[in-house]
Design a protein around this motif. Structure first.
Motif, mmCIF file in Angstrom:
data_model
loop_
_atom_site.group_PDB
_atom_site.id
_atom_site.type_symbol
_atom_site.label_atom_id
_atom_site.label_comp_id
_atom_site.label_asym_id
_atom_site.label_seq_id
_atom_site.Cartn_x
_atom_site.Cartn_y
_atom_site.Cartn_z
ATOM 1 N N HIS A 68 0.852 -1.195 0.000
ATOM 2 C CA HIS A 68 0.000 0.000 0.000
ATOM 3 C C HIS A 68 0.885 1.242 0.000
ATOM 4 O O HIS A 68 1.876 1.314 0.730
ATOM 5 N N SER A 69 0.535 2.225 -0.807
ATOM 6 C CA SER A 69 1.139 3.558 -0.795
ATOM 7 C C SER A 69 2.665 3.511 -0.797
ATOM 8 O O SER A 69 3.281 3.030 -1.754
ATOM 9 N N PHE A 70 3.320 3.990 0.258
ATOM 10 C CA PHE A 70 4.774 4.001 0.342
ATOM 11 C C PHE A 70 5.365 2.603 0.145
ATOM 12 O O PHE A 70 6.407 2.430 -0.496
ATOM 13 N N GLY A 71 4.692 1.586 0.695
ATOM 14 C CA GLY A 71 5.169 0.213 0.522
ATOM 15 C C GLY A 71 5.267 -0.166 -0.944
ATOM 16 O O GLY A 71 6.117 -0.960 -1.343
ATOM 17 N N GLY A 72 4.386 0.439 -1.757
ATOM 18 C CA GLY A 72 4.428 0.194 -3.191
ATOM 19 C C GLY A 72 5.673 0.759 -3.845
ATOM 20 O O GLY A 72 6.165 0.205 -4.838
ATOM 21 N N ARG A 73 6.185 1.849 -3.305
ATOM 22 C CA ARG A 73 7.439 2.391 -3.828
ATOM 23 C C ARG A 73 8.555 1.358 -3.685
ATOM 24 O O ARG A 73 9.341 1.124 -4.612
ATOM 25 N N VAL A 74 8.635 0.757 -2.499
ATOM 26 C CA VAL A 74 9.663 -0.251 -2.245
ATOM 27 C C VAL A 74 9.452 -1.459 -3.153
ATOM 28 O O VAL A 74 10.404 -2.007 -3.721
ATOM 29 N N ALA A 75 8.196 -1.859 -3.305
ATOM 30 C CA ALA A 75 7.882 -3.006 -4.160
ATOM 31 C C ALA A 75 8.281 -2.751 -5.608
ATOM 32 O O ALA A 75 8.894 -3.599 -6.261
ATOM 33 N N ILE A 76 7.932 -1.572 -6.125
ATOM 34 C CA ILE A 76 8.273 -1.236 -7.515
ATOM 35 C C ILE A 76 9.782 -1.206 -7.704
ATOM 36 O O ILE A 76 10.315 -1.741 -8.686
ATOM 37 N N ASP A 77 10.492 -0.597 -6.760
ATOM 38 C CA ASP A 77 11.944 -0.509 -6.860
ATOM 39 C C ASP A 77 12.566 -1.894 -6.842
ATOM 40 O O ASP A 77 13.476 -2.196 -7.623
ATOM 41 N N HIS A 78 12.077 -2.741 -5.958
ATOM 42 C CA HIS A 78 12.604 -4.103 -5.837
ATOM 43 C C HIS A 78 12.345 -4.908 -7.110
ATOM 44 O O HIS A 78 13.271 -5.512 -7.675
ATOM 45 N N ILE A 79 11.116 -4.919 -7.557
ATOM 46 C CA ILE A 79 10.737 -5.745 -8.712
ATOM 47 C C ILE A 79 11.429 -5.271 -9.984
ATOM 48 O O ILE A 79 11.959 -6.072 -10.757
ATOM 49 N N SER A 80 11.424 -3.966 -10.224
ATOM 50 C CA SER A 80 11.991 -3.429 -11.464
ATOM 51 C C SER A 80 13.507 -3.520 -11.505
ATOM 52 O O SER A 80 14.109 -3.506 -12.577
#
Length: 219
Positions: A68-80
């Motif tokens: 959710h929200s900020f957690g998605g930033r970390v997820a996007i950075d990790h996955i990409s």
């Protein structure tokens, strides 16, 4: 993976249901919940590195991110970034990270702030109420995080992604969801009508059922 100001409790309800069939890991990022603040202001990369370290220490193999929200930033950075953990799917709930469409009032506000600062006028009351209550380290972290845009990283996400969004979200508006849907090749968007930035909590039962179906479809 919780949003800014959240903690492991943000997804406890969802984890309780999913844990009947899957292993669930809830995370407190540095400076949130029971995890101490970092010694120096963090960048998004620092948070992603912490996540890498945690997953590696627990010997996590294939996994699905729910953010959710900020957690998605970390997820996007990790996955990409193609980290070594094998992420095979992700649920993005009103996630942040895209460059916002600014209105003229925003630029006027920023300009006034800069002028005051140059003139030596007190600007301690500037910023949102959430920002003003942060410690110096977390203020620096907040500034680092919100000023890093991840738009170009969406093209490097090649796993199934389910986007769940509240159509009344003012923090990460619907145009961000539509952009993610367009630029993440294997993605689908579900809109919660009349819900805001915390749509996943406002309709927690519905959210959890949808997530459960998505995860079962991948596994």
């Amino acid at each position: 993976m919780h949003g800014w100001g959240g903690s492991v409790r943000s997804f406890e309800g969802t984890a309780k249901v999913l844990s009947e069939k899957f292993h669930c890991l809830l995370v407190d990022f540095a400076g949130f919940g029971d995890t101490p603040e970092p010694k120096n202001a963090y960048t998004l990369c620092d948070y992603t590195n912490d996540l890498d370290t945690l997953l590696d220490s627990l010997n996590i193999g294939e996994c699905i991110f729910i953010a959710h929200s900020f957690g998605g930033r970390v997820a996007i950075d990790h996955i990409s970034s193609k980290r070594k953990t094998k992420v095979i799917g992700a649920v993005f709930a009103d996630v942040a990270g895209l460059k916002p469409r600014r209105k003229i009032a925003y630029y006027i506000k920023v300009g006034v702030y800069k002028i005051k600062k140059r003139l030596g006028i007190d600007v301690s009351n500037s910023g949102s109420s959430d920002y003003r209550v942060l410690s110096p380290v977390m203020r620096g972290t907040f500034v680092n995080i919100v000023n890093e845009y991840l738009d170009k990283k969406l093209y490097n996400i090649h796993i199934p992604v389910l986007l769940i969004w509240g159509d009344k979200d003012e923090d990460t508006p619907m145009y961000m969801a539509r952009k993610m849907k367009k630029e993440i090749e294997d993605s689908a968007l579900i809109v919660f009508k009349g819900r805001g930035h915390f749509a996943y909590l406002e309709e927690s039962k519905r959210f959890t059922l949808i997530v459960k179906s998505f995860v079962e479809g991948i596994k």
